[in-house]
Design a protein around this motif. Sequence first.
Motif, PDB file in Angstrom:
ATOM      1  N   ALA A  36       0.831  -1.208   0.000  1.00 25.99           N
ATOM      2  CA  ALA A  36       0.000   0.000   0.000  1.00 25.99           C
ATOM      3  C   ALA A  36       0.869   1.263   0.000  1.00 25.99           C
ATOM      4  CB  ALA A  36      -0.940  -0.006   1.207  1.00 25.99           C
ATOM      5  N   GLU A  39       1.732   2.524  -3.304  1.00 27.05           N
ATOM      6  CA  GLU A  39       0.652   3.271  -3.959  1.00 27.05           C
ATOM      7  C   GLU A  39       0.516   4.689  -3.403  1.00 27.05           C
ATOM      8  OE1 GLU A  39      -1.564   2.070  -6.351  1.00 27.05           O
ATOM      9  OE2 GLU A  39      -0.431   0.203  -6.496  1.00 27.05           O
ATOM     10  N   TYR A  40       0.788   4.840  -2.114  1.00 30.69           N
ATOM     11  CA  TYR A  40       0.384   6.078  -1.431  1.00 30.69           C
ATOM     12  C   TYR A  40       1.533   6.867  -0.815  1.00 30.69           C
ATOM     13  CZ  TYR A  40      -4.570   4.996  -1.855  1.00 30.69           C
ATOM     14  OH  TYR A  40      -5.830   4.763  -2.343  1.00 30.69           O
ATOM     15  N   TRP A  41       2.741   6.765  -1.368  1.00 34.99           N
ATOM     16  CA  TRP A  41       3.856   7.413  -0.680  1.00 34.99           C
ATOM     17  C   TRP A  41       3.934   8.919  -0.843  1.00 34.99           C
ATOM     18  CZ3 TRP A  41       7.730   3.507  -3.129  1.00 34.99           C
ATOM     19  CH2 TRP A  41       7.674   3.569  -4.515  1.00 34.99           C
ATOM     20  N   ASP A  42       3.303   9.473  -1.872  1.00 37.16           N
ATOM     21  CA  ASP A  42       3.373  10.926  -2.051  1.00 37.16           C
ATOM     22  C   ASP A  42       2.602  11.678  -0.960  1.00 37.16           C
ATOM     23  OD1 ASP A  42       4.883  10.638  -4.344  1.00 37.16           O
ATOM     24  OD2 ASP A  42       3.173  10.779  -5.702  1.00 37.16           O
ATOM     25  N   GLY A  43       3.020  12.908  -0.685  1.00 34.75           N
ATOM     26  CA  GLY A  43       2.327  13.734   0.301  1.00 34.75           C
ATOM     27  C   GLY A  43       0.876  13.944  -0.121  1.00 34.75           C
ATOM     28  N   TYR A  44      -0.034  14.015   0.822  1.00 37.16           N
ATOM     29  CA  TYR A  44      -1.463  14.252   0.555  1.00 37.16           C
ATOM     30  C   TYR A  44      -2.101  13.181  -0.332  1.00 37.16           C
ATOM     31  CZ  TYR A  44      -1.496  19.043   2.403  1.00 37.16           C
ATOM     32  OH  TYR A  44      -1.440  20.147   3.197  1.00 37.16           O
ATOM     33  N   ASP A  48      -7.038  12.550  -2.516  1.00 34.45           N
ATOM     34  CA  ASP A  48      -7.527  12.682  -3.898  1.00 34.45           C
ATOM     35  C   ASP A  48      -9.022  12.976  -3.968  1.00 34.45           C
ATOM     36  OD1 ASP A  48      -5.003  12.123  -4.870  1.00 34.45           O
ATOM     37  OD2 ASP A  48      -5.405  10.002  -5.236  1.00 34.45           O
ATOM     38  N   TYR A  49      -9.786  12.315  -3.111  1.00 35.02           N
ATOM     39  CA  TYR A  49     -11.243  12.468  -3.186  1.00 35.02           C
ATOM     40  C   TYR A  49     -11.806  12.994  -1.871  1.00 35.02           C
ATOM     41  CZ  TYR A  49     -10.130   9.604  -7.191  1.00 35.02           C
ATOM     42  OH  TYR A  49      -9.560   9.135  -8.349  1.00 35.02           O
TER      43      TYR A  49
ATOM     44  N   LEU B   9      -5.206  -1.868  -1.418  1.00 33.25           N
ATOM     45  CA  LEU B   9      -5.549  -0.454  -1.561  1.00 33.25           C
ATOM     46  C   LEU B   9      -4.712   0.123  -2.706  1.00 33.25           C
ATOM     47  CD1 LEU B   9      -5.477   0.461   2.235  1.00 33.25           C
ATOM     48  CD2 LEU B   9      -7.522   0.369   0.793  1.00 33.25           C
ATOM     49  N   THR B  10      -5.375   0.683  -3.689  1.00 38.10           N
ATOM     50  CA  THR B  10      -4.624   1.217  -4.827  1.00 38.10           C
ATOM     51  C   THR B  10      -4.991   2.673  -5.081  1.00 38.10           C
ATOM     52  OG1 THR B  10      -6.326   0.349  -6.278  1.00 38.10           O
ATOM     53  CG2 THR B  10      -4.328  -0.972  -6.047  1.00 38.10           C
ATOM     54  N   ARG B  11      -4.078   3.351  -5.724  1.00 32.55           N
ATOM     55  CA  ARG B  11      -4.284   4.757  -6.060  1.00 32.55           C
ATOM     56  C   ARG B  11      -3.944   4.926  -7.530  1.00 32.55           C
ATOM     57  NH1 ARG B  11      -0.622   9.946  -4.971  1.00 32.55           N
ATOM     58  NH2 ARG B  11      -2.239  11.528  -5.239  1.00 32.55           N
ATOM     59  N   LEU B  13      -4.428   8.174  -9.280  1.00 37.67           N
ATOM     60  CA  LEU B  13      -4.117   9.553  -9.661  1.00 37.67           C
ATOM     61  C   LEU B  13      -2.622   9.801  -9.793  1.00 37.67           C
ATOM     62  CD1 LEU B  13      -5.341  12.248 -10.364  1.00 37.67           C
ATOM     63  CD2 LEU B  13      -5.344  12.847  -7.953  1.00 37.67           C
ATOM     64  N   GLY B  14      -1.866   9.290  -8.841  1.00 34.17           N
ATOM     65  CA  GLY B  14      -0.439   9.582  -8.837  1.00 34.17           C
ATOM     66  C   GLY B  14       0.290   8.970 -10.017  1.00 34.17           C
ATOM     67  N   ARG B  15      -0.037   7.722 -10.316  1.00 29.14           N
ATOM     68  CA  ARG B  15       0.749   6.983 -11.278  1.00 29.14           C
ATOM     69  C   ARG B  15       0.236   7.127 -12.709  1.00 29.14           C
ATOM     70  NH1 ARG B  15       3.629   3.499  -8.707  1.00 29.14           N
ATOM     71  NH2 ARG B  15       1.999   3.180  -7.160  1.00 29.14           N
ATOM     72  N   GLN B  24      -0.963  18.864  -4.162  1.00 29.25           N
ATOM     73  CA  GLN B  24      -0.235  17.601  -4.324  1.00 29.25           C
ATOM     74  C   GLN B  24       1.035  17.708  -5.164  1.00 29.25           C
ATOM     75  OE1 GLN B  24      -3.643  15.236  -5.671  1.00 29.25           O
ATOM     76  NE2 GLN B  24      -3.690  14.205  -3.683  1.00 29.25           N
ATOM     77  N   GLY B  27       4.451  17.639  -3.265  1.00 29.36           N
ATOM     78  CA  GLY B  27       4.686  16.519  -2.359  1.00 29.36           C
ATOM     79  C   GLY B  27       4.963  15.219  -3.091  1.00 29.36           C
ATOM     80  N   VAL B  28       5.261  15.326  -4.382  1.00 27.64           N
ATOM     81  CA  VAL B  28       5.588  14.125  -5.159  1.00 27.64           C
ATOM     82  C   VAL B  28       7.019  13.701  -4.813  1.00 27.64           C
ATOM     83  CG1 VAL B  28       5.865  13.184  -7.487  1.00 27.64           C
ATOM     84  CG2 VAL B  28       4.018  14.811  -7.005  1.00 27.64           C
ATOM     85  N   LEU B  29       7.180  12.431  -4.491  1.00 27.19           N
ATOM     86  CA  LEU B  29       8.486  11.940  -4.038  1.00 27.19           C
ATOM     87  C   LEU B  29       9.454  11.670  -5.186  1.00 27.19           C
ATOM     88  CD1 LEU B  29       7.281  11.691  -1.264  1.00 27.19           C
ATOM     89  CD2 LEU B  29       8.037   9.322  -1.158  1.00 27.19           C
ATOM     90  N   HIS B 215       4.859  17.620   3.282  1.00 32.96           N
ATOM     91  CA  HIS B 215       4.008  16.937   2.302  1.00 32.96           C
ATOM     92  C   HIS B 215       3.445  17.904   1.276  1.00 32.96           C
ATOM     93  CE1 HIS B 215       1.995  17.780   6.108  1.00 32.96           C
ATOM     94  NE2 HIS B 215       0.937  18.110   5.419  1.00 32.96           N
ATOM     95  N   LYS B 216       3.372  19.188   1.622  1.00 30.16           N
ATOM     96  CA  LYS B 216       2.835  20.132   0.643  1.00 30.16           C
ATOM     97  C   LYS B 216       3.916  20.597  -0.328  1.00 30.16           C
ATOM     98  CE  LYS B 216      -0.951  23.012   1.122  1.00 30.16           C
ATOM     99  NZ  LYS B 216      -1.669  23.754   2.158  1.00 30.16           N
ATOM    100  N   TYR B 332     -14.105  17.761 -15.922  1.00 30.26           N
ATOM    101  CA  TYR B 332     -13.384  16.720 -15.195  1.00 30.26           C
ATOM    102  C   TYR B 332     -13.297  15.449 -16.043  1.00 30.26           C
ATOM    103  CZ  TYR B 332     -12.660  13.160 -11.550  1.00 30.26           C
ATOM    104  OH  TYR B 332     -12.195  12.116 -10.803  1.00 30.26           O
TER     105      TYR B 332
END
Lengths: 381, 381
Positions: A36, A39-44, A48-49, B9-11, B13-15, B24, B27-29, B215-216, B332
């Motif tokens: 997990a 998937e979720y390491w970035d800040g904030y 997303d929702y 748990l998946t995300r 938006l980031g990828r 966001q 805060g991208v790593l 994170h910001k 959107y």
Amino acid sequence: MNLDRYRNLTRHLGREYINLNPIQRGGVLPVEAKKAIYEYWDGYSVCDYCGGRLDEIKTPPVCEFLEDLSKFLDMDISRPTHGARESKFIVMHSICKEGDYVVLDENAHYTSYVAIERARLNYATVKNDGYPTYRIEPEGYREVIDNLEDRGKSIGLILLTHVDGSYGNLSDAEKVGKIAKKRGYPFLLNCAYTVGRMPVKGKRLKADFLACSGHKSMAASGPIGILSMREEFAEKVLRRSKSYPKKEVELLGCTSRGVPLITLMASFPYVVERVKRWGEELEKTRYVVEQLEEVGFKQLGVKPKEHDLIKFETPVLEEIAKRDKRRGYFFYDELKKRGIGGIVPGVTKEIKMSVYGLTWEQVEYVVKAIREIVDLKKVLT
Amino acid sequence: MNLDRYRNLTRHLGREYINLNPIQRGGVLPVEAKKAIYEYWDGYSVCDYCGGRLDEIKTPPVCEFLEDLSKFLDMDISRPTHGARESKFIVMHSICKEGDYVVLDENAHYTSYVAIERARLNYATVKNDGYPTYRIEPEGYREVIDNLEDRGKSIGLILLTHVDGSYGNLSDAEKVGKIAKKRGYPFLLNCAYTVGRMPVKGKRLKADFLACSGHKSMAASGPIGILSMREEFAEKVLRRSKSYPKKEVELLGCTSRGVPLITLMASFPYVVERVKRWGEELEKTRYVVEQLEEVGFKQLGVKPKEHDLIKFETPVLEEIAKRDKRRGYFFYDELKKRGIGGIVPGVTKEIKMSVYGLTWEQVEYVVKAIREIVDLKKVLT
């Protein structure tokens, strides 16, 4: 500035050693939480929702998670916080008046005292029964409360450390809870060392608040805590902002999000399962005590162990240290050679350790290694 | 309890999307931070060699990091916190007396107001100059201070939002700092949207405190913040506990550790480099404004842009929404089809976006996509 020192930060203890540090054994991540993170390491990342409230986020399922957690803990409402210490401060800062007394056990974690200080409160301690058990007797609460009431002091909160970090004693929360209830004071149970390791049912223990720690005992990346409470306190503790009516003042809007929260959630099914195997963890712990007392260690705290945190008095190590050229460091050093870490370097008078979550094979290896170090050294020196 | 909902748990938006959400983008790593996570994901992972104070840990180099960070920010002392909001609360709670006034800009983040409320303080706002620029004039601080002093109110703190989250306006911190200094009040600069993105030198801006967000804007996993201060305030803000003299009361001992801290540290060399390229980020931002104003967007806030957060008034989208069967969601939806995310769904009156950290190629793709959506829809409807 030499920025190279921040490149390739590595850690060896977690991966290459069997780690016996009690504060770290309950925070080891299962593989599902590691996935997990990816998937979720970035800040904030969990935002997303978000519609403006962390605890209401549906994707990922933060909202359902907090409801499930409340059921798991037998409480009404739960919120993520930055840690058990922050949970305690939030309660104190919202339900106590400046100068109020907090009645707490002498074995309480330092953060309970510091939270009291930050909230500008006073405290009165319920003493433990001293060497070697350091037990907290619930009746002690009655006496301290009587004494404060007689002196006309205002009591704001009763706090009990469910299991303390010094001796690993499990206190009788239900009895303290009953006393608090009878005298009409709110009761906060600090479960940093219990929730996530062993079964805890808040209402059954008469708790009004549970302070829990994700990184200490719920297999989460730190820092994250949980504050669980009874419905009747929500209005005060979770009061909304006048300027931003959606936001909860004591939480400053949102608390722990991102990796700490996502690992807490991803580890939850694993945690729900592992607390069911608490009996086996106690067996391992008692086995370690039995085996090491045979070579001269002496377990402090209540016997038999009811928690995995073990404190030993170790005169045999002290004896060896006097004659070893590495002095007190010999024990740390010898353990390290055998792939074991997490024992405070240089200390031989007393040691703290835990084998929580290790396999039986690892537990036996640890016991064998320690016995071997002691036996070998006793002969050689 | 259906625990399956916490598995896998998946995300996305980031990828899978180009994410335009301003909160966001900073805060991208970078990859080096991701590697460090792999080492330090367990709870309490940074505490292997802790002697009782987080800020003094040598392995990993937390202590040196905080010193380097102070140099980078041109301040004296820095501490990790759980976020910029917590940094602000710590300052307010330690240097203001209950009931004191905080003078702050109308554009301040909601957490500034909520922190004031939590610290039981009052506030007086310096108004912005309204539509369409919403500029904060430093002189406004003088007027508000005069007014409060005339009414015999006690002022505890001057707070300025360096760049606000509504319009992305960069305020003249140095001028406000000079006013604060001249009138003898401590000055807190909220740098959640600036430190880590653009060069910020605290003392040059006459700041006594900087509140920063990992994170910001500092390429860290949340939640983590930094509180940087001048030496003279350390005694009050970092006062030690009476019961545990090693521990800092306002930090409750330790604050952000584990993944949030390790990613902040691992990203630091990357952040030091990227702020040097701030000029190019502004070029990208201004390019987006220029291109989208050509198709009917209107940039709100001060012109030309001095920060990557852009707020557009978008009457052209509103117009289209009236005639599209998806209503406000068309925008959107159309962006999503083109692999772009991070715009609030359903909103067409005004939109917020940022292209911070995107390549020029991505920026051009985003601009082209938005122009295409607008052009196509104008024709079709």
